[in-house]
Design an enzyme around this catalytic site. Structure first.
Site, PDB file in Angstrom:
ATOM      1  N   LYS A  91      -3.793  56.506  63.993  1.00 16.35           N
ATOM      2  CA  LYS A  91      -4.150  56.237  65.401  1.00 16.35           C
ATOM      3  C   LYS A  91      -4.396  54.937  65.505  1.00 16.35           C
ATOM      4  O   LYS A  91      -4.011  54.455  66.591  1.00 16.35           O
ATOM      5  CB  LYS A  91      -5.943  57.244  65.255  1.00 16.35           C
ATOM      6  CG  LYS A  91      -5.192  58.710  65.550  1.00 16.35           C
ATOM      7  CD  LYS A  91      -6.588  59.622  65.164  1.00 16.35           C
ATOM      8  CE  LYS A  91      -6.193  60.873  65.047  1.00 16.35           C
ATOM      9  NZ  LYS A  91      -7.169  61.764  64.935  1.00 16.35           N
ATOM     10  N   GLN A 100     -13.469  61.150  63.208  1.00 16.66           N
ATOM     11  CA  GLN A 100     -12.477  62.018  62.389  1.00 16.66           C
ATOM     12  C   GLN A 100     -13.327  63.204  61.619  1.00 16.66           C
ATOM     13  O   GLN A 100     -14.181  62.917  61.117  1.00 16.66           O
ATOM     14  CB  GLN A 100     -11.476  61.213  61.744  1.00 16.66           C
ATOM     15  CG  GLN A 100     -10.684  61.750  60.762  1.00 16.66           C
ATOM     16  CD  GLN A 100      -9.182  62.376  61.862  1.00 16.66           C
ATOM     17  OE1 GLN A 100      -9.314  61.555  62.970  1.00 16.66           O
ATOM     18  NE2 GLN A 100      -8.591  63.319  61.685  1.00 16.66           N
ATOM     19  N   ASP A 112     -11.633  62.764  72.311  1.00 15.00           N
ATOM     20  CA  ASP A 112     -11.096  64.004  71.654  1.00 15.00           C
ATOM     21  C   ASP A 112     -11.162  65.233  72.085  1.00 15.00           C
ATOM     22  O   ASP A 112     -10.467  66.478  71.933  1.00 15.00           O
ATOM     23  CB  ASP A 112     -12.019  64.057  70.100  1.00 15.00           C
ATOM     24  CG  ASP A 112     -10.999  63.559  68.978  1.00 15.00           C
ATOM     25  OD1 ASP A 112      -9.826  63.880  68.975  1.00 15.00           O
ATOM     26  OD2 ASP A 112     -11.668  63.153  68.290  1.00 15.00           O
TER      27      ASP A 112
HETATM   28  N1  GUN Z   1      -9.002  66.436  62.626  1.00 15.27           N
HETATM   29  C1  GUN Z   1      -8.005  67.152  62.691  1.00 15.27           C
HETATM   30  N2  GUN Z   1      -7.568  66.997  63.789  1.00 15.27           N
HETATM   31  C2  GUN Z   1      -8.194  66.253  64.579  1.00 15.27           C
HETATM   32  C3  GUN Z   1      -8.280  65.647  65.771  1.00 15.27           C
HETATM   33  O1  GUN Z   1      -7.417  65.849  66.715  1.00 15.27           O
HETATM   34  N3  GUN Z   1      -9.413  64.660  66.122  1.00 15.27           N
HETATM   35  C4  GUN Z   1     -10.169  64.580  65.392  1.00 15.27           C
HETATM   36  N4  GUN Z   1     -11.457  63.665  65.533  1.00 15.27           N
HETATM   37  N5  GUN Z   1     -10.375  64.966  64.083  1.00 15.27           N
HETATM   38  C5  GUN Z   1      -9.341  65.874  63.600  1.00 15.27           C
END
Ligand code: GUN
Length: 279
Positions: free
Chosen positions: A52, A96, A119
């Protein structure tokens, strides 16, 4: 001929367009900023977070990294989020998931300002999605809709079957399909006859997290199959929830694993961050 949907290509196109948009924003003195919060050392989360941050850099988005020890107190994490909520350089906040067991995910997510919830996991974002109002859409479901659009399929009036009811994928993608006028069925672990439900699908979204669980002969001829699964087999191979080799002969279009839905999640995160910077 089955259309193997190239998620990497679709994602790259979106990322290129965003990079152009970001360069124009920067010329006007706005640098989109994303705060990326990682708690602990979950190896998969570390990989995702690194990807990311790299994608931000490539698009010209500033990423602000916060790596916290796995035993961080919840109050400390909440006060970091307060600071990020109040920081004008930060347009989007990503925590995350999953978080360490002692932390309450919903309290943490609720603490993010909805206008910085890139998100799309905040209850206000999910509530607005359900009501059909403008909001940040969760990234994986938004990426799925982009993939369906990329092959020129209109969900209107189609039988859409979503297998899986997670808050991150199954539930939000269901509302997005409904918003686009699909006739919707949501299946899960207690569904009585899953093969029969899957067989009715013009559009199938598989998001259960079980390797090769959906068999090729369950797929309706010509169906669009979107496989969200990312499962490691005992011999270390990365496979989806759908048995790809048998499903691809029946599907009209299908996403591979890897290289299907995966790359779209990051592209949509960047898109949401750029949108947040424009507000
Ligand atoms: N863990 C698995 N997928 C995601 C996501 O799209 N965003 C976040 N913040 N955590 C995740």
């Amino acid at each position: 001929m089955t259309n193997i949907i190239d998620g990497k290509k679709v994602a790259l196109k979106i990322r290129d367009e965003l990079a152009l948009e970001v360069s124009k924003l920067r010329e006007n003195g706005i640098t989109p900023g994303l705060a990326v919060v990682l708690v602990g050392t979950n190896p998969a989360s570390e990989v995702y977070v690194r990807m990311k941050k790299k994608a931000c850099q490539k698009a010209g988005i500033e990423s602000y990294s916060h790596e916290l020890p796995s035993n961080i107190q919840q109050d400390k994490l909440l006060s970091l989020i307060d600071n990020l909520n109040n920081d004008p350089k930060v347009h989007g906040i990503l925590v995350q998931l999953p978080l360490s067991k002692h932390l309450n995910e919903s309290i943490v997510i609720n603490h993010i300002l909805p206008e910085k919830d890139v998100d799309g996991f905040h209850p206000i974002s999910i509530g607005k999605l359900l009501l059909g109002e403008k909001c940040f859409r969760p990234c994986t479901p938004a990426g799925i809709m982009e993939l369906i659009d990329s092959i020129g399929i209109d969900p209107k009036g189609k039988q859409a079957v979503v297998v899986g009811r997670s808050n991150i994928v199954g539930k939000p993608v269901s509302f997005m399909l409904l918003e686009r006028h699909a006739t919707l069925t949501i299946c899960h672990s207690r569904t009585k006859d899953l093969p029969a439900e899957v067989k009715r699908a013009d559009i199938l979204i598989a998001a259960i997290g079980k390797a090769n669980f959906i068999k090729g002969d369950w797929i309706k001829e010509g169906a669009v199959v979107i496989d969200v699964g990312m499962n490691r087999t005992s011999d270390g191979k990365l496979v989806g929830d759908v048995e790809f080799e048998t499903a691809k002969d029946r599907a009209g279009a299908i996403t591979p694993v890897p290289g299907g839905v995966g790359p779209m999640t990051i592209a949509m995160l960047l898109k949401n961050t750029v949108e947040a910077a424009k507000i």
